[in-house]
Enzyme design. Sequence first.
Site, PDB file in Angstrom:
ATOM      1  N   LYS A  11       0.823  -1.210   0.000  1.00 33.92           N
ATOM      2  CA  LYS A  11       0.000   0.000   0.000  1.00 33.92           C
ATOM      3  C   LYS A  11       0.864   1.270   0.000  1.00 33.92           C
ATOM      4  O   LYS A  11       2.080   1.207   0.242  1.00 33.92           O
ATOM      5  CB  LYS A  11      -0.916  -0.031   1.219  1.00 33.92           C
ATOM      6  CG  LYS A  11      -1.896  -1.214   1.210  1.00 33.92           C
ATOM      7  CD  LYS A  11      -2.845  -1.137   2.408  1.00 33.92           C
ATOM      8  CE  LYS A  11      -3.815  -2.302   2.409  1.00 33.92           C
ATOM      9  NZ  LYS A  11      -4.772  -2.192   3.562  1.00 33.92           N
ATOM     10  N   TYR A  51     -12.828  -1.809  -2.702  1.00 34.31           N
ATOM     11  CA  TYR A  51     -13.239  -1.826  -1.288  1.00 34.31           C
ATOM     12  C   TYR A  51     -14.753  -1.672  -1.118  1.00 34.31           C
ATOM     13  O   TYR A  51     -15.221  -1.281  -0.044  1.00 34.31           O
ATOM     14  CB  TYR A  51     -12.487  -0.756  -0.506  1.00 34.31           C
ATOM     15  CG  TYR A  51     -11.043  -1.151  -0.209  1.00 34.31           C
ATOM     16  CD1 TYR A  51     -10.750  -2.184   0.684  1.00 34.31           C
ATOM     17  CD2 TYR A  51      -9.977  -0.507  -0.820  1.00 34.31           C
ATOM     18  CE1 TYR A  51      -9.440  -2.563   0.953  1.00 34.31           C
ATOM     19  CE2 TYR A  51      -8.658  -0.880  -0.553  1.00 34.31           C
ATOM     20  CZ  TYR A  51      -8.409  -1.901   0.338  1.00 34.31           C
ATOM     21  OH  TYR A  51      -7.105  -2.278   0.616  1.00 34.31           O
ATOM     22  N   PHE A  59     -15.027   4.484   7.791  1.00 36.53           N
ATOM     23  CA  PHE A  59     -13.679   4.792   7.318  1.00 36.53           C
ATOM     24  C   PHE A  59     -13.531   4.677   5.798  1.00 36.53           C
ATOM     25  O   PHE A  59     -12.441   4.851   5.260  1.00 36.53           O
ATOM     26  CB  PHE A  59     -12.647   3.881   8.007  1.00 36.53           C
ATOM     27  CG  PHE A  59     -12.902   2.404   7.831  1.00 36.53           C
ATOM     28  CD1 PHE A  59     -12.495   1.734   6.687  1.00 36.53           C
ATOM     29  CD2 PHE A  59     -13.570   1.687   8.819  1.00 36.53           C
ATOM     30  CE1 PHE A  59     -12.733   0.379   6.514  1.00 36.53           C
ATOM     31  CE2 PHE A  59     -13.810   0.317   8.656  1.00 36.53           C
ATOM     32  CZ  PHE A  59     -13.394  -0.330   7.494  1.00 36.53           C
ATOM     33  N   ARG A  87      -2.283 -14.406   5.058  1.00 29.92           N
ATOM     34  CA  ARG A  87      -2.895 -13.642   6.165  1.00 29.92           C
ATOM     35  C   ARG A  87      -2.051 -13.803   7.434  1.00 29.92           C
ATOM     36  O   ARG A  87      -1.891 -12.855   8.195  1.00 29.92           O
ATOM     37  CB  ARG A  87      -4.335 -14.101   6.425  1.00 29.92           C
ATOM     38  CG  ARG A  87      -5.336 -13.826   5.302  1.00 29.92           C
ATOM     39  CD  ARG A  87      -5.619 -12.373   5.036  1.00 29.92           C
ATOM     40  NE  ARG A  87      -6.077 -11.636   6.202  1.00 29.92           N
ATOM     41  CZ  ARG A  87      -6.754 -10.483   6.143  1.00 29.92           C
ATOM     42  NH1 ARG A  87      -7.068  -9.936   4.957  1.00 29.92           N
ATOM     43  NH2 ARG A  87      -7.106  -9.847   7.229  1.00 29.92           N
ATOM     44  N   THR A  93      -5.041  -6.668  11.131  1.00 38.51           N
ATOM     45  CA  THR A  93      -5.307  -5.396  10.444  1.00 38.51           C
ATOM     46  C   THR A  93      -4.638  -4.222  11.160  1.00 38.51           C
ATOM     47  O   THR A  93      -4.031  -3.355  10.531  1.00 38.51           O
ATOM     48  CB  THR A  93      -6.834  -5.154  10.379  1.00 38.51           C
ATOM     49  OG1 THR A  93      -7.451  -6.304   9.791  1.00 38.51           O
ATOM     50  CG2 THR A  93      -7.169  -3.922   9.573  1.00 38.51           C
ATOM     51  N   ARG A 104       2.945  -6.553   8.954  1.00 40.01           N
ATOM     52  CA  ARG A 104       2.300  -5.363   9.530  1.00 40.01           C
ATOM     53  C   ARG A 104       2.957  -4.957  10.854  1.00 40.01           C
ATOM     54  O   ARG A 104       3.043  -3.780  11.173  1.00 40.01           O
ATOM     55  CB  ARG A 104       0.800  -5.596   9.675  1.00 40.01           C
ATOM     56  CG  ARG A 104       0.067  -5.452   8.341  1.00 40.01           C
ATOM     57  CD  ARG A 104      -1.360  -5.911   8.417  1.00 40.01           C
ATOM     58  NE  ARG A 104      -2.159  -5.506   7.263  1.00 40.01           N
ATOM     59  CZ  ARG A 104      -3.357  -6.002   6.986  1.00 40.01           C
ATOM     60  NH1 ARG A 104      -3.894  -6.916   7.783  1.00 40.01           N
ATOM     61  NH2 ARG A 104      -4.022  -5.591   5.925  1.00 40.01           N
ATOM     62  N   ASN A 114      -1.781   0.383   6.737  1.00 39.92           N
ATOM     63  CA  ASN A 114      -1.246  -0.866   7.284  1.00 39.92           C
ATOM     64  C   ASN A 114      -0.410  -1.686   6.296  1.00 39.92           C
ATOM     65  O   ASN A 114      -0.342  -2.905   6.390  1.00 39.92           O
ATOM     66  CB  ASN A 114      -2.360  -1.689   7.938  1.00 39.92           C
ATOM     67  CG  ASN A 114      -3.430  -2.096   6.957  1.00 39.92           C
ATOM     68  OD1 ASN A 114      -3.326  -1.800   5.769  1.00 39.92           O
ATOM     69  ND2 ASN A 114      -4.447  -2.785   7.443  1.00 39.92           N
ATOM     70  N   HIS A 117      -2.073  -5.441   1.711  1.00 40.39           N
ATOM     71  CA  HIS A 117      -3.375  -6.112   1.593  1.00 40.39           C
ATOM     72  C   HIS A 117      -3.149  -7.597   1.356  1.00 40.39           C
ATOM     73  O   HIS A 117      -2.203  -7.982   0.676  1.00 40.39           O
ATOM     74  CB  HIS A 117      -4.150  -5.534   0.397  1.00 40.39           C
ATOM     75  CG  HIS A 117      -5.359  -6.350   0.023  1.00 40.39           C
ATOM     76  ND1 HIS A 117      -6.553  -6.219   0.694  1.00 40.39           N
ATOM     77  CD2 HIS A 117      -5.537  -7.337  -0.902  1.00 40.39           C
ATOM     78  CE1 HIS A 117      -7.426  -7.096   0.172  1.00 40.39           C
ATOM     79  NE2 HIS A 117      -6.829  -7.771  -0.796  1.00 40.39           N
ATOM     80  N   GLU A 128      -9.971 -10.474  -7.090  1.00 35.87           N
ATOM     81  CA  GLU A 128      -9.042  -9.351  -6.941  1.00 35.87           C
ATOM     82  C   GLU A 128      -7.882  -9.451  -7.931  1.00 35.87           C
ATOM     83  O   GLU A 128      -7.446  -8.440  -8.491  1.00 35.87           O
ATOM     84  CB  GLU A 128      -8.518  -9.305  -5.504  1.00 35.87           C
ATOM     85  CG  GLU A 128      -9.622  -8.939  -4.504  1.00 35.87           C
ATOM     86  CD  GLU A 128      -9.213  -9.064  -3.044  1.00 35.87           C
ATOM     87  OE1 GLU A 128     -10.053  -8.771  -2.176  1.00 35.87           O
ATOM     88  OE2 GLU A 128      -8.058  -9.459  -2.753  1.00 35.87           O
TER      89      GLU A 128
END
Length: 139
Positions: A11, A51, A59, A87, A93, A104, A114, A117, A128
Site C-alpha cells: 500500500k 473496497y 472509514f 494472512r 489489520t 504489519r 497498514n 493487503h 481481486e
Amino acid sequence: MATNRTFTMLKPDAIENGHIGKILDMINAAGFEIKAMKYTKLTTDQAQKFYEVHAERPFYGELVEYMTSGPIVAAILQKENAVADFRTLIGATDPADAAEGTIRKYYAESKGRNAVHGSDSDENAEIEGKFHFATNEIF
Ligand code: DAT
Ligand code: MG
C-alpha cells in the site's frame, strides 16, 4: 477448491516509507512465488470498487483517499494454502494487534495505513487478481 493463489497490494505507506524490497523479501522467504506483479496507482473508481464491501463503514472515504494517495505494488502470489498463510504472514489489520515477525508488525503505521493487503478467501483472491491483471500478465 483451493487455488493456492492469493492477491496482495503493497500500500501507499509501504512505498512512501521505502519498504518494497524488504516486504518482497519476506514474501519470498515465506515461500510465495510471484505470478503477476505491477507498480501502479489506483484511480478513485478502482479503489471504490475494490473496497466496495466496506462502502457503508465510517472509514470508507478515508480508505479510498489513502489508497489513491500514491503508487502501490499489486501482485498475485502462489503457495500451498496461499490465502491463509499470507494472512498469517501479514498479521492483524491493526499493527498494534499484529503478531511478532509479521509484515504489519514491522512495517504498518496504523490500522488505516497498514502496509499490505491480503485476500481473505480463495474466491476473493481470484476476483481481486482478475481486477488488476489481464490473463496475459499472469504467469
Ligand atoms: P484487512 O486489510 O486486514 O483484510 P479489512 O478487510 O477489515 O482488513 O479492512 C480493509 C482495510 O480497511 C484495512 O486494511 C484498513 C482499513 N480499515 C479497516 N478497519 C479500519 C478502521 N477501523 N479504521 C480505519 N481504517 C480501517
Ligand atoms: Mg480484508
